[in-house]
Design an enzyme around this catalytic site. Structure first.
Site, short mmCIF file in Angstrom:
data_model
loop_
_atom_site.label_atom_id
_atom_site.label_comp_id
_atom_site.label_asym_id
_atom_site.label_seq_id
_atom_site.Cartn_x
_atom_site.Cartn_y
_atom_site.Cartn_z
N VAL A 286 -50.79 86.84 -28.50
CA VAL A 286 -50.33 86.90 -27.25
C VAL A 286 -51.42 86.30 -26.25
O VAL A 286 -50.94 85.36 -25.29
CB VAL A 286 -50.45 88.45 -26.87
CG1 VAL A 286 -50.02 88.48 -25.16
CG2 VAL A 286 -49.09 89.23 -27.62
N GLU A 291 -47.93 82.81 -21.89
CA GLU A 291 -46.44 82.94 -21.42
C GLU A 291 -45.94 82.80 -19.93
O GLU A 291 -44.85 82.86 -19.75
CB GLU A 291 -46.19 84.48 -22.07
CG GLU A 291 -46.87 85.50 -21.35
CD GLU A 291 -48.04 85.84 -21.94
OE1 GLU A 291 -48.97 86.59 -21.53
OE2 GLU A 291 -48.60 85.21 -22.85
N ASP A 333 -36.02 51.39 4.73
CA ASP A 333 -35.22 50.45 5.72
C ASP A 333 -36.31 50.08 7.12
O ASP A 333 -37.35 51.03 6.74
CB ASP A 333 -34.21 51.66 6.50
CG ASP A 333 -33.46 50.97 7.39
OD1 ASP A 333 -33.26 49.86 7.44
OD2 ASP A 333 -32.66 51.58 8.25
N ASP A 646 -29.98 56.06 5.66
CA ASP A 646 -29.72 57.29 6.72
C ASP A 646 -28.27 57.15 6.63
O ASP A 646 -27.66 58.01 7.01
CB ASP A 646 -30.40 56.81 8.20
CG ASP A 646 -29.98 55.19 8.31
OD1 ASP A 646 -29.46 54.54 7.72
OD2 ASP A 646 -30.50 54.99 9.59
N ASP A 650 -25.68 53.88 2.72
CA ASP A 650 -26.68 53.88 1.93
C ASP A 650 -27.08 54.77 0.71
O ASP A 650 -27.71 54.85 -0.20
CB ASP A 650 -28.15 54.36 2.64
CG ASP A 650 -28.45 53.12 3.89
OD1 ASP A 650 -28.27 52.12 3.76
OD2 ASP A 650 -28.62 53.88 5.19
#
Length: 910
Positions: A286, A291, A333, A646, A650
């Site tokens: 463990v 975990e 852009d 935008d 696009d």
């Protein structure tokens, strides 16, 4: 919810009857107070979702892991054998681990929920007679909304007026092509959904044109809402990073189980007691497997993404953060991203005269300067007294769909709703005293701008006269003009005057200004004839520019330093694009660079484009297809591409990119939906900040994974070597579990809070296929784990000294040494390169607090009466505690010295 419409389906009524039934004003929309009352009465415009899992189910889910189930089984067996103290201690630690995981996941879910709220869609609505932008969830029946190409329809609406409106309804009706709409239609009750030409429905997309509409139904009462009610809830998917870590956990579990089985066998062969050896083996398994790693990773991602929001970058999809750190090319852009997104009118040409306009952005401050006929200083003029100048500005304000909104406490400042170019025309009109450019004017017809015509026209009625006002591309408008305004009169547009106008267009374009032409035509008849936009009277020109952002220059320089190539892809003129690129040093220090136009791209094969994409930094006059080809060419070259966009055109390139980035202010809903990330401020610098945060997030994941695995490795190696050397078991099951609890939780979370390192943007991008644990990192954490195991072994050996009576004291020293070693080692995991003094010892207060709190917990176990027996330890003497503390500082010191001596062939740094 909906308001009753006289028991008749909305599509069977005229627009006026629908407005009356909904108690709405077709011109001014709802009053704000009425809208709020309806929202409270009928609920938000949202689709209902399945209720979340109850808290108790989420808590139980923390105990479904195999290793935890093994531990619970071990506790039960221990209790059956009468070892009730061990049983109680193990179950308590299991519960504490489960609670820690539960609260980690709850915090991560809250963070993700906050991000989802930030990315909620918006709608343009008319309230109180003013165009506003509101969250789509706040729409109510009776609201008047404005739609344009690229928008998602925010509710079920009855169309009022439309210009070339086409709706893509495939998501609702399965219709493969956009549907033409006709607001004036009144349809039969049995008209199928796909044939309701006067309606638009939630979830569909405006493919072309624009429209005004009244909200008829919202939320679950919409057509889409009724479908949504039938859908079952889908399970949340793990991100690729979480899947890789889950696979890593399975590998670690297999390796650890093998080692644990060997240790178990060795101990049993050497006469160990079954119960003790069994509990120790299960506890070691463990302790060895982290975990809780998926929960910590999710939380680290969510915390990092919220930090991105503060830097104006909203990441919509968690997996994208992995890719951000690997970006090698940012395709951006120009307008609004590399530039200010505040179009500013700089020049006006009217009646043969040149005017300059001062002021910047959306602030109504500035003056008009008249250029003298000969070279010399410009002189200010009173724009309110110049009819020719005012005529040009009034046309620009009338041919306009934007709106200006006042800013509280800033009388001259404005925010805009609509297109920045049109907003600039409204701003310059206000500068000239035209605060209301439409006094007494009533717009009868609007012919919207489109990319084919390159024109926009409106027909307005004023004082009994009807006139057409037109604005558009100068070469298009001028070709339709036969006369011109000159000195307050209309004169024939003879060849010399036409040449003068063409020369002025060229002069303004040479200054990288965007030029629009204005024209008029009197005595227009409605409905418009096909030649209504012919035989125009030329009024003048307007030149505007969107100046580069100051922060974009620094961001471009940061890109070059980080090994990222910025590329401009724009539909603008090549000369304008090149001028902005040179000003931003987009190609580094080189002033000359290739500019590829759409026409040139059409002539290149895919293979030729791949070769050209190696050097090109500016693509101008490109279409949606060109943008997609450029992105694909770069990806085929092995680049990791971020692409901004935008408009609707696009969206294909944004979706095809490794990281699709939509503009939050000017971006359409379609592009935002296709994108992985949304820029809240449409700023290129925010992209670079997001990349920096992305690198920081991945670095932090590597840091705490390195920390957890190195610590767990140290425990496994310590127990394994002790078994090989035939030592007594140096750590009991409860001690192993406690170390795992006290060192793995809070320090790991605190490492996820580290800010990006100073050199994050001064190193090349991480390879896209690089995992969290590389071969070099595996060697590194193995050596670090060995070093921590060694000091714990030294503490045990020196205290035990071969005498069985010293075993409890030796276990206590090993227990303290291992815990304090791991806590102090977390300081070294803050950076793979920078030392603690370089980072600043207190620059991560979360980690300092986590270590102090965890250290106090460890000391309480060692010194509180009644607790020592539960954890199989004694109260350590001053010398024993000092030994543990000194040994605990050795690994962190060695690693820090190795960072300083980077030139030495030492394996403790990558």
């Amino acid at each position: 919810m909906s308001i009753a419409t006289a028991d008749a389906a909305v599509h069977t009524l005229t627009a006026e009857r629908v407005a009356a039934a909904l108690a709405s004003d077709l011109e001014h929309g709802l009053a704000t107070g009425e809208a709020q009352a309806r929202l409270a009465r009928h609920g938000t415009n949202e689709l209902a979702s399945a209720p979340p899992d109850p808290w108790w189910r989420k808590l139980l889910a923390q105990f479904r892991e195999l290793v935890v189930l093994l531990l619970i089984a071990a506790a039960i067996i221990s209790g059956a054998l009468g070892e009730w103290v061990d049983t109680l201690a193990i179950l308590t630690i299991v519960l504490l681990n489960g609670l820690l995981g539960f609260f980690q996941e709850a915090r991560a879910e809250r963070a993700l929920s906050a991000l989802q709220k930030l990315s909620s869609p918006v709608a343009k609505v008319v309230r109180d007679g003013r165009l506003q932008t509101v969250a789509a969830r706040e729409l109510v029946p009776g609201d008047r909304v404005e739609l344009e190409a690229g928008d998602y329809v925010p509710a079920d609406v009855r169309l009022l007026v439309a210009y070339g409106l086409r709706i893509q309804e495939a998501a609702l009706t399965g219709e493969s092509v956009p549907v033409d709409k006709e607001p004036s239609a009144v349809l039969a009750p049995q008209t199928p959904l796909g044939d309701r030409r006067n309606m638009a429905y939630l979830g569909t997309v405006v493919a072309a044109g624009k429209a005004s509409a009244l909200v008829a139904t919202t939320g679950m009462q919409t057509e889409l809402g009724q479908i949504a009610g039938l859908l079952a809830r889908q399970e949340r998917e793990l991100t690729p990073l979480q899947r890789r870590l889950e696979e890593l956990g399975k590998v670690l579990l297999a390796v650890c189980v093998t080692i644990v089985v060997v240790i178990f066998g060795l101990r049993m062969l050497r006469g160990g007691e079954f119960t003790e050896v069994f509990l120790m083996a299960v506890s070691l398994a463990v302790a060895a497997v982290p975990e809780g790693l998926p929960a910590v990773v999710t939380m680290a991602l969510a915390i990092g993404l919220q930090r991105m929001v503060k830097r104006n970058a909203l990441v919509r999809k968690l997996p994208s953060v992995e890719t951000l750190g690997s970006v090698t090319v940012i395709c951006s852009d120009k307008t609004g991203t590399l530039t200010r997104n505040e179009m500013t009118v700089r020049a006006v040409f009217a009646a043969g005269r040149q005017f300059s306009v001062t002021g910047t952005g959306y602030v109504v401050q500035g003056e008009f300067l008249l250029a003298p006929p000969q070279a010399g200083s410009e002189e200010p003029i009173d724009a309110a007294q110049d009819d020719d100048l005012r005529r040009v500005l009034r046309i620009g304000a009338l041919c306009n769909s934007a709106a200006l909104n006042p800013v509280e406490n800033l009388p001259a400042a404005r925010t805009i709703t609509g297109d920045p170019t049109e907003a600039a025309l409204l701003i310059v009109a206000e500068k000239a005293g035209l605060s209301d450019p439409r006094p007494g004017a009533r717009i009868l017809v609007e012919v919207p701008f489109d990319s084919q015509r390159k024109l926009m026209s409106v027909v307005a009625e004023q004082e009994g006269r009807t006139a057409l006002f037109c604005k558009g591309a100068p070469e298009i408008v001028l070709a339709r003009c036969t006369r011109t305004w000159l000195g307050g009169r209309v004169e024939p547009l003879d060849p010399p005057l036409r040449e003068q106008i063409l020369a002025e267009i060229a002069r303004l374009a040479a200054q990288s200004l965007r030029v629009l032409a204005m024209a008029t035509r009197d005595e227009i008849v409605v409905p418009l004839a096909d030649d209504a936009e012919q035989d125009l009277v030329f009024a003048g020109l307007v030149g505007m520019i969107d100046p580069p952002r100051d922060e974009a220059r620094a961001a471009v320089a940061k890109c070059h330093a980080a090994g990222i190539r910025p590329v401009m892809i724009t539909g603008d003129h090549p000369e304008t694009a090149a001028a902005i690129a040179r000003e931003l040093h987009l190609s580094g220090e080189h002033e000359k660079f290739p500019v590829l136009t759409g026409v040139a791209l059409d002539e290149l094969s895919d293979e030729q484009l791949r070769e050209a994409a190696k050097d090109a930094v500016v693509y101008a006059r490109v279409s949606a297809e060109h943008k997609l080809r450029v992105v694909q060419a770069l990806k085929q070259r092995g680049e990791v591409v971020a692409m901004t966009g935008d408009g609707v055109n696009d969206a294909p390139a944004v979706k095809a990119a490794d990281i699709g980035i939509a503009m939050g202010i000017t971006g359409t809903d379609v592009t935002k939906e296709a994108a992985d990330m949304v820029l809240v401020d449409d700023n290129f610098a925010s992209i670079v900040s997001a990349v920096e945060e992305g690198r920081g997030i991945f670095d932090n994941i590597v840091k705490f994974v390195n920390y957890l695995l190195a610590c767990n490795t140290s425990e496994v190696l310590f127990m394994f070597v002790a078994a090989l050397l035939d030592w007594p078991t140096p750590l009991t099951a409860v001690q192993l579990l406690w170390i795992n609890l006290v060192t793995d939780g809070l320090p790991a979370l605190a490492l996820a809070m580290e800010p990006p390192e100073r050199d994050a943007m001064r190193r090349p991008p991480r390879p896209a296929n690089e995992g969290v644990i590389t071969r070099k990192r595996a060697v590194q954490l193995g050596l670090q784990g060995s070093l921590m195991a060694l000091v714990a072994g030294v503490g045990f050996f020196l205290t035990y000294d071969g005498d069985p009576q010293n075993l409890p004291a030796a276990r206590t020293v090993a227990f303290a040494t291992m815990a304090f070693t791991q806590l102090s080692f977390s300081f070294s995991c803050r950076s793979q390169q920078l030392t603690l003094p370089e980072l600043g010892a207190f620059s991560n207060l979360y980690l300092v607090g986590a270590i102090l709190f965890s250290a106090l917990l460890q000391l309480s176990v060692l010194y509180l009466p009644g607790v020592q027996g539960v954890f199989d330890c004694l109260r350590p003497t001053v010398n024993q505690l000092a030994l543990a503390m000194v040994l605990a500082l050795i690994p962190v010191t060695v690693v820090e010295v190795a960072k300083i001596a980077r030139g030495w062939p030492m394996p403790f740094t990558p």
